[in-house]
Design a protein around this motif. Structure first.
Motif, PDB file in Angstrom:
ATOM      1  N   ARG A   6       0.847  -1.187   0.000  1.00  0.00           N
ATOM      2  CA  ARG A   6       0.000   0.000   0.000  1.00  0.00           C
ATOM      3  C   ARG A   6       0.885   1.239   0.000  1.00  0.00           C
ATOM      4  O   ARG A   6       1.716   1.427   0.882  1.00  0.00           O
ATOM      5  CB  ARG A   6      -0.906   0.023   1.234  1.00  0.00           C
ATOM      6  CG  ARG A   6      -1.709  -1.237   1.445  1.00  0.00           C
ATOM      7  CD  ARG A   6      -2.748  -1.420   0.381  1.00  0.00           C
ATOM      8  NE  ARG A   6      -3.621  -2.517   0.747  1.00  0.00           N
ATOM      9  CZ  ARG A   6      -4.238  -3.273  -0.119  1.00  0.00           C
ATOM     10  NH1 ARG A   6      -4.094  -3.070  -1.395  1.00  0.00           N
ATOM     11  NH2 ARG A   6      -5.010  -4.248   0.276  1.00  0.00           N
ATOM     12  N   LEU A   8       0.494   4.533   0.594  1.00  0.00           N
ATOM     13  CA  LEU A   8       0.517   5.480   1.715  1.00  0.00           C
ATOM     14  C   LEU A   8       1.112   4.882   2.980  1.00  0.00           C
ATOM     15  O   LEU A   8       1.755   5.579   3.753  1.00  0.00           O
ATOM     16  CB  LEU A   8      -0.889   6.021   1.984  1.00  0.00           C
ATOM     17  CG  LEU A   8      -1.483   6.844   0.844  1.00  0.00           C
ATOM     18  CD1 LEU A   8      -2.896   7.304   1.185  1.00  0.00           C
ATOM     19  CD2 LEU A   8      -0.599   8.039   0.500  1.00  0.00           C
ATOM     20  N   HIS A   9       0.933   3.557   3.172  1.00  0.00           N
ATOM     21  CA  HIS A   9       1.499   2.921   4.360  1.00  0.00           C
ATOM     22  C   HIS A   9       2.993   2.662   4.217  1.00  0.00           C
ATOM     23  O   HIS A   9       3.699   2.516   5.210  1.00  0.00           O
ATOM     24  CB  HIS A   9       0.761   1.622   4.667  1.00  0.00           C
ATOM     25  CG  HIS A   9      -0.645   1.854   5.102  1.00  0.00           C
ATOM     26  ND1 HIS A   9      -1.720   1.539   4.312  1.00  0.00           N
ATOM     27  CD2 HIS A   9      -1.150   2.411   6.224  1.00  0.00           C
ATOM     28  CE1 HIS A   9      -2.825   1.879   4.937  1.00  0.00           C
ATOM     29  NE2 HIS A   9      -2.517   2.417   6.090  1.00  0.00           N
ATOM     30  N   ALA A  10       3.472   2.587   2.981  1.00  0.00           N
ATOM     31  CA  ALA A  10       4.885   2.284   2.743  1.00  0.00           C
ATOM     32  C   ALA A  10       5.775   3.515   2.901  1.00  0.00           C
ATOM     33  O   ALA A  10       6.974   3.381   3.131  1.00  0.00           O
ATOM     34  CB  ALA A  10       5.065   1.689   1.354  1.00  0.00           C
ATOM     35  N   SER A  12       7.262   6.999   4.647  1.00  0.00           N
ATOM     36  CA  SER A  12       7.482   7.489   6.010  1.00  0.00           C
ATOM     37  C   SER A  12       6.386   8.502   6.338  1.00  0.00           C
ATOM     38  O   SER A  12       5.787   9.101   5.430  1.00  0.00           O
ATOM     39  CB  SER A  12       8.850   8.168   6.111  1.00  0.00           C
ATOM     40  OG  SER A  12       8.833   9.398   5.395  1.00  0.00           O
ATOM     41  N   PRO A  13       6.102   8.729   7.617  1.00  0.00           N
ATOM     42  CA  PRO A  13       5.073   9.720   7.971  1.00  0.00           C
ATOM     43  C   PRO A  13       5.343  11.095   7.354  1.00  0.00           C
ATOM     44  O   PRO A  13       4.414  11.754   6.883  1.00  0.00           O
ATOM     45  CB  PRO A  13       5.135   9.775   9.500  1.00  0.00           C
ATOM     46  CG  PRO A  13       5.621   8.414   9.893  1.00  0.00           C
ATOM     47  CD  PRO A  13       6.609   8.029   8.806  1.00  0.00           C
ATOM     48  N   ARG A  16       4.568  10.806   3.604  1.00  0.00           N
ATOM     49  CA  ARG A  16       3.115  10.645   3.446  1.00  0.00           C
ATOM     50  C   ARG A  16       2.420  11.992   3.642  1.00  0.00           C
ATOM     51  O   ARG A  16       1.541  12.368   2.861  1.00  0.00           O
ATOM     52  CB  ARG A  16       2.590   9.604   4.429  1.00  0.00           C
ATOM     53  CG  ARG A  16       1.107   9.307   4.267  1.00  0.00           C
ATOM     54  CD  ARG A  16       0.620   8.146   5.131  1.00  0.00           C
ATOM     55  NE  ARG A  16       1.136   8.162   6.479  1.00  0.00           N
ATOM     56  CZ  ARG A  16       2.026   7.295   6.979  1.00  0.00           C
ATOM     57  NH1 ARG A  16       2.511   6.336   6.230  1.00  0.00           N
ATOM     58  NH2 ARG A  16       2.418   7.385   8.229  1.00  0.00           N
ATOM     59  N   ASP A  17       2.827  12.758   4.657  1.00  0.00           N
ATOM     60  CA  ASP A  17       2.232  14.075   4.908  1.00  0.00           C
ATOM     61  C   ASP A  17       2.478  15.024   3.739  1.00  0.00           C
ATOM     62  O   ASP A  17       1.582  15.772   3.340  1.00  0.00           O
ATOM     63  CB  ASP A  17       2.782  14.688   6.195  1.00  0.00           C
ATOM     64  CG  ASP A  17       2.279  13.979   7.446  1.00  0.00           C
ATOM     65  OD1 ASP A  17       1.311  13.192   7.348  1.00  0.00           O
ATOM     66  OD2 ASP A  17       2.867  14.220   8.526  1.00  0.00           O
ATOM     67  N   ARG A  48      -9.792   4.651  -1.645  1.00  0.00           N
ATOM     68  CA  ARG A  48     -10.234   4.626  -0.244  1.00  0.00           C
ATOM     69  C   ARG A  48     -11.315   3.585  -0.023  1.00  0.00           C
ATOM     70  O   ARG A  48     -11.329   2.901   1.001  1.00  0.00           O
ATOM     71  CB  ARG A  48     -10.736   6.003   0.170  1.00  0.00           C
ATOM     72  CG  ARG A  48      -9.624   7.058   0.106  1.00  0.00           C
ATOM     73  CD  ARG A  48     -10.114   8.423   0.506  1.00  0.00           C
ATOM     74  NE  ARG A  48     -10.626   8.378   1.863  1.00  0.00           N
ATOM     75  CZ  ARG A  48     -11.651   9.117   2.299  1.00  0.00           C
ATOM     76  NH1 ARG A  48     -12.264   9.947   1.489  1.00  0.00           N
ATOM     77  NH2 ARG A  48     -12.052   9.027   3.538  1.00  0.00           N
ATOM     78  N   GLY A  72      -6.873   1.090  -0.512  1.00  0.00           N
ATOM     79  CA  GLY A  72      -5.445   1.173  -0.236  1.00  0.00           C
ATOM     80  C   GLY A  72      -4.570   1.030  -1.465  1.00  0.00           C
ATOM     81  O   GLY A  72      -3.390   1.356  -1.427  1.00  0.00           O
ATOM     82  N   THR A 123       8.804   2.685  -3.957  1.00  0.00           N
ATOM     83  CA  THR A 123       7.550   2.084  -3.521  1.00  0.00           C
ATOM     84  C   THR A 123       6.679   1.723  -4.711  1.00  0.00           C
ATOM     85  O   THR A 123       6.123   0.618  -4.777  1.00  0.00           O
ATOM     86  CB  THR A 123       6.799   3.030  -2.556  1.00  0.00           C
ATOM     87  OG1 THR A 123       7.651   3.312  -1.433  1.00  0.00           O
ATOM     88  CG2 THR A 123       5.510   2.398  -2.069  1.00  0.00           C
TER      89      THR A 123
END
Length: 150
Positions: A6, A8-10, A12-13, A16-17, A48, A72, A123
């Motif tokens: 996924r 967005l999950h892969a 880093s925060p 992603r932000d 989503r 996802g 990714t």
């Protein structure tokens, strides 16, 4: 077969932000066309909710589904590679809600932050490798079921 990576999950925060800072929420009705093969790939989506069918037009009145994408999943990668045209078509199989990303804005973010570009490219590369492996396995199974390899 491992579960799909996924996007967005892969990330880093922090990455992603940064990516989400240019996202907008969109929706597509069931049976709604999202893009067609050969069209300009100027955006991508993270699903989503709902399901999207990726298809290849075989002949004028026949298409085959090559993948089903769900929550996802990344929809669209052709924006990343020249000539920035879609290789497949995409249609909402059910009502779909997604985050939409303008490719130009994302490329600008990547120009400003090479570590984001590297992370995003790696990714997406891993996602594509997984999809190719899944497709290869499905083709082998289909070929075996229909008398191939005699």
């Amino acid at each position: 077969m491992p579960t799909a990576l996924r996007l967005l999950h892969a990330l880093s925060p922090e990455h992603r932000d940064r990516l989400m800072s240019v996202a907008r929420e969109v929706s597509f009705p069931a049976d709604g066309q999202i893009f067609e093969a050969g069209g300009t790939a100027d955006r991508f989506w993270v699903i989503r909710s709902g399901t999207v069918s990726l298809y290849q037009q075989v002949i004028a009145d026949r298409q085959i589904t090559v993948a089903q994408l769900g929550p996802g999943d990344l929809l669209g990668w052709s924006w990343l590679f020249r000539p920035h045209t879609w290789d497949f078509g995409a249609e909402a199989f059910s009502p779909v809600r997604a985050y939409e990303f303008d490719a130009g804005e994302v490329r600008t973010l990547c120009d400003q932050d090479p570590t984001l570009e590297l992370s995003l490219t790696r990714t997406i590369g891993a996602i594509l490798a997984h999809r190719l492996e899944t497709t290869r396995a499905a083709l082998i199974e289909h070929y075996a079921r229909h008398g191939g390899g005699r």
